[in-house]
Design a protein around this motif. Structure first.
Motif, PDB file in Angstrom:
ATOM      1  N   SER A 116      -8.165  22.821  -1.010  1.00 26.76           N
ATOM      2  CA  SER A 116      -8.595  21.491  -1.178  1.00 26.76           C
ATOM      3  C   SER A 116      -7.435  20.590  -1.502  1.00 26.76           C
ATOM      4  CB  SER A 116      -9.790  21.574  -2.360  1.00 26.76           C
ATOM      5  OG  SER A 116      -9.162  21.983  -3.590  1.00 26.76           O
ATOM      6  N   MET A 117      -7.671  19.411  -1.443  1.00 30.38           N
ATOM      7  CA  MET A 117      -6.400  18.568  -1.882  1.00 30.38           C
ATOM      8  C   MET A 117      -7.120  17.317  -1.859  1.00 30.38           C
ATOM      9  SD  MET A 117      -3.943  17.589   1.129  1.00 30.38           S
ATOM     10  CE  MET A 117      -2.956  16.364  -0.018  1.00 30.38           C
ATOM     11  N   THR A 118      -6.392  16.434  -2.631  1.00 29.18           N
ATOM     12  CA  THR A 118      -6.593  14.996  -2.670  1.00 29.18           C
ATOM     13  C   THR A 118      -5.417  14.080  -2.270  1.00 29.18           C
ATOM     14  OG1 THR A 118      -7.953  15.602  -4.494  1.00 29.18           O
ATOM     15  CG2 THR A 118      -7.380  12.957  -4.266  1.00 29.18           C
ATOM     16  N   LEU A 119      -5.913  13.027  -1.379  1.00 30.07           N
ATOM     17  CA  LEU A 119      -4.610  12.145  -1.214  1.00 30.07           C
ATOM     18  C   LEU A 119      -5.088  10.934  -1.879  1.00 30.07           C
ATOM     19  CD1 LEU A 119      -5.105  14.146   1.457  1.00 30.07           C
ATOM     20  CD2 LEU A 119      -4.126  12.123   2.553  1.00 30.07           C
ATOM     21  N   LEU A 120      -3.910  10.477  -2.474  1.00 24.39           N
ATOM     22  CA  LEU A 120      -3.995   9.066  -3.185  1.00 24.39           C
ATOM     23  C   LEU A 120      -3.331   7.885  -2.469  1.00 24.39           C
ATOM     24  CD1 LEU A 120      -4.234   7.597  -5.878  1.00 24.39           C
ATOM     25  CD2 LEU A 120      -2.089   8.430  -6.428  1.00 24.39           C
ATOM     26  N   CYS A 121      -4.260   6.767  -2.545  1.00 22.56           N
ATOM     27  CA  CYS A 121      -3.808   5.306  -1.932  1.00 22.56           C
ATOM     28  C   CYS A 121      -3.888   4.600  -3.125  1.00 22.56           C
ATOM     29  CB  CYS A 121      -4.646   5.155  -0.815  1.00 22.56           C
ATOM     30  SG  CYS A 121      -4.400   3.470  -0.287  1.00 22.56           S
ATOM     31  N   ALA A 122      -2.618   3.679  -3.117  1.00 25.55           N
ATOM     32  CA  ALA A 122      -2.604   2.763  -4.547  1.00 25.55           C
ATOM     33  C   ALA A 122      -2.304   1.354  -3.691  1.00 25.55           C
ATOM     34  CB  ALA A 122      -1.886   3.103  -5.355  1.00 25.55           C
ATOM     35  N   VAL A 125       0.766  -1.092   0.246  1.00 25.33           N
ATOM     36  CA  VAL A 125      -0.079   0.098  -0.055  1.00 25.33           C
ATOM     37  C   VAL A 125       0.920   1.170  -0.054  1.00 25.33           C
ATOM     38  CG1 VAL A 125      -1.556   1.174   1.148  1.00 25.33           C
ATOM     39  CG2 VAL A 125      -1.802  -1.151   1.225  1.00 25.33           C
ATOM     40  N   THR A 126       0.788   2.006  -0.772  1.00 26.90           N
ATOM     41  CA  THR A 126       1.412   3.181  -0.984  1.00 26.90           C
ATOM     42  C   THR A 126       0.394   4.555  -1.124  1.00 26.90           C
ATOM     43  OG1 THR A 126       1.300   3.468  -3.359  1.00 26.90           O
ATOM     44  CG2 THR A 126       3.325   2.272  -2.257  1.00 26.90           C
ATOM     45  N   GLN A 127       0.853   5.503  -0.514  1.00 21.54           N
ATOM     46  CA  GLN A 127       0.333   6.879  -0.347  1.00 21.54           C
ATOM     47  C   GLN A 127       1.038   8.035  -0.666  1.00 21.54           C
ATOM     48  OE1 GLN A 127      -1.090   5.466   4.196  1.00 21.54           O
ATOM     49  NE2 GLN A 127      -1.728   7.668   3.573  1.00 21.54           N
ATOM     50  N   THR A 128       0.376   8.827  -1.544  1.00 21.61           N
ATOM     51  CA  THR A 128       0.852  10.202  -1.843  1.00 21.61           C
ATOM     52  C   THR A 128       0.130  11.459  -1.593  1.00 21.61           C
ATOM     53  OG1 THR A 128       0.065   9.930  -4.190  1.00 21.61           O
ATOM     54  CG2 THR A 128       2.535   9.258  -3.576  1.00 21.61           C
ATOM     55  N   PRO A 129       0.613  12.365  -1.319  1.00 19.38           N
ATOM     56  CA  PRO A 129       1.848  12.670  -0.822  1.00 19.38           C
ATOM     57  C   PRO A 129       2.341  12.330   0.724  1.00 19.38           C
ATOM     58  CG  PRO A 129       0.831  14.571  -0.311  1.00 19.38           C
ATOM     59  CD  PRO A 129      -0.285  13.589  -0.976  1.00 19.38           C
ATOM     60  N   LYS A 130       3.497  12.341   1.276  1.00 23.44           N
ATOM     61  CA  LYS A 130       3.922  11.915   2.737  1.00 23.44           C
ATOM     62  C   LYS A 130       3.685  12.838   3.420  1.00 23.44           C
ATOM     63  CE  LYS A 130       7.263   8.591   1.734  1.00 23.44           C
ATOM     64  NZ  LYS A 130       7.063   7.949   0.217  1.00 23.44           N
ATOM     65  N   TYR A 172      -2.948  10.618   8.057  1.00 24.55           N
ATOM     66  CA  TYR A 172      -3.896   9.997   7.228  1.00 24.55           C
ATOM     67  C   TYR A 172      -3.448   8.483   7.037  1.00 24.55           C
ATOM     68  CZ  TYR A 172      -7.034  13.957   7.594  1.00 24.55           C
ATOM     69  OH  TYR A 172      -7.609  15.013   7.973  1.00 24.55           O
ATOM     70  N   PHE A 173      -3.913   7.483   7.145  1.00 25.23           N
ATOM     71  CA  PHE A 173      -3.488   6.342   6.809  1.00 25.23           C
ATOM     72  C   PHE A 173      -4.739   5.469   5.956  1.00 25.23           C
ATOM     73  CE2 PHE A 173       0.328   5.668   9.062  1.00 25.23           C
ATOM     74  CZ  PHE A 173       0.063   6.417  10.227  1.00 25.23           C
ATOM     75  N   CYS A 174      -4.098   4.902   4.802  1.00 25.03           N
ATOM     76  CA  CYS A 174      -4.729   4.209   4.085  1.00 25.03           C
ATOM     77  C   CYS A 174      -4.618   2.523   4.287  1.00 25.03           C
ATOM     78  CB  CYS A 174      -4.511   4.190   2.295  1.00 25.03           C
ATOM     79  SG  CYS A 174      -5.457   3.288   1.013  1.00 25.03           S
ATOM     80  N   ALA A 175      -5.803   1.751   4.273  1.00 25.10           N
ATOM     81  CA  ALA A 175      -5.376   0.191   4.116  1.00 25.10           C
ATOM     82  C   ALA A 175      -6.226  -0.341   3.171  1.00 25.10           C
ATOM     83  CB  ALA A 175      -5.612   0.151   5.794  1.00 25.10           C
ATOM     84  N   SER A 176      -5.881  -1.620   3.146  1.00 27.67           N
ATOM     85  CA  SER A 176      -6.594  -2.526   2.144  1.00 27.67           C
ATOM     86  C   SER A 176      -6.659  -3.671   2.628  1.00 27.67           C
ATOM     87  CB  SER A 176      -6.102  -2.413   0.841  1.00 27.67           C
ATOM     88  OG  SER A 176      -4.652  -3.386   0.897  1.00 27.67           O
ATOM     89  N   SER A 177      -7.574  -4.655   2.455  1.00 35.15           N
ATOM     90  CA  SER A 177      -7.699  -6.013   2.806  1.00 35.15           C
ATOM     91  C   SER A 177      -8.629  -6.860   1.741  1.00 35.15           C
ATOM     92  CB  SER A 177      -8.531  -6.170   4.075  1.00 35.15           C
ATOM     93  OG  SER A 177      -9.977  -5.919   3.899  1.00 35.15           O
ATOM     94  N   TYR A 178      -8.291  -8.255   1.868  1.00 36.10           N
ATOM     95  CA  TYR A 178      -9.053  -8.993   0.981  1.00 36.10           C
ATOM     96  C   TYR A 178     -10.248  -9.700   1.662  1.00 36.10           C
ATOM     97  CZ  TYR A 178      -6.590 -12.093   3.825  1.00 36.10           C
ATOM     98  OH  TYR A 178      -5.680 -12.844   5.153  1.00 36.10           O
TER      99      TYR A 178
END
Lengths: 116, 113
Positions: free
Chosen positions: A18-24, A4-9, A89-95
């Protein structure tokens, strides 16, 4: 795999910007989540997504919007930033689990946001 | 144990000793629990999990104990090392919010050399 990657740091905003945080994520996970973490507190769920094209509110959704146009990406938007949104802010993913709950979430490294 | 607020509970242990970190959870219907470790400036990292049909689960140097009667979890770390210094969170899985994880506030573990 990058996981899991996040931008920006890091980001500093002025009130009202305004702004957008990206999680991939590259693990082909169905579920994705956005959390915020404030000093001395655990993570609180902002929004989440159970699949491409779907989003839902978590515990603290006000002031944020999200989109999941592609399975691997989950975007968090702040339309008009406020000082109360200063946080990490943290992004997370799960199956998807099988019949029973099984929800190991994989976290990104976080984005530190300061709103002045 | 866990607490909410600005001051996290802190556990200080000597290198080589065993550590026990405690957590009380809130929902008796929760059926899955995870312990995460968070080092400074990083995201939470999975340590070990346990389902509600188990009382104990062991990993490498870590053991999680679950007492459903009193809604209590503990994480035991054997032979604690300086690299174990971090904030430890327990999380309970709830089926609302897409199998939502509800996190405790965390416990700081400091390992003295």
């Amino acid at each position: 795999n990058a996981g899991v990657t996040q931008t920006p740091k890091f980001r500093v905003l002025k009130t009202g910007q305004s702004m957008t945080l990206l999680c991939a994520q590259d693990m082909n996970h169905e579920y994705m989540y956005w959390y915020r973490q404030d000093p001395g507190m655990g993570l609180r769920l902002i929004h989440y997504s159970v699949g491409e094209g779907t989003t839902a509110k978590g515990e603290v959704p006000d002031g944020y919007n999200v989109s999941r146009l592609k399975k691997q990406n989950f975007l968090l938007g702040l339309e008009s930033a406020a000082p109360s949104q200063t946080s990490v802010y943290f992004c997370a993913s799960s199956y998807i689990s099988g019949k029973s709950s099984y929800n190991e979430q994989f976290f990104g490294p976080g984005t530190r946001l300061t709103v002045l | 144990g866990e607490s909410v607020g600005l001051h996290l509970p802190t556990l200080s242990v000597q290198e080589g000793d065993n550590s026990i970190i405690n957590c009380a959870y809130s929902n008796s219907a929760s059926d899955y629990f995870i312990w995460y470790k968070q080092e400074s400036g990083k995201g939470p990292q999975f340590i070990i999990d346990i389902r509600s049909n188990m009382d104990k689960r062991q990993g490498q140097r870590v053991t999680v104990l679950l007492n459903k009667t009193v809604k209590h979890l503990s994480l035991q770390i054997a032979a604690t090392q300086p690299g174990d210094s971090a904030v430890y969170f327990c999380a309970e899985n709830r089926k609302e919010y897409g199998n939502k994880l509800v996190f405790g506030a965390g416990t700081i573990l400091r390992v003295k050399s």
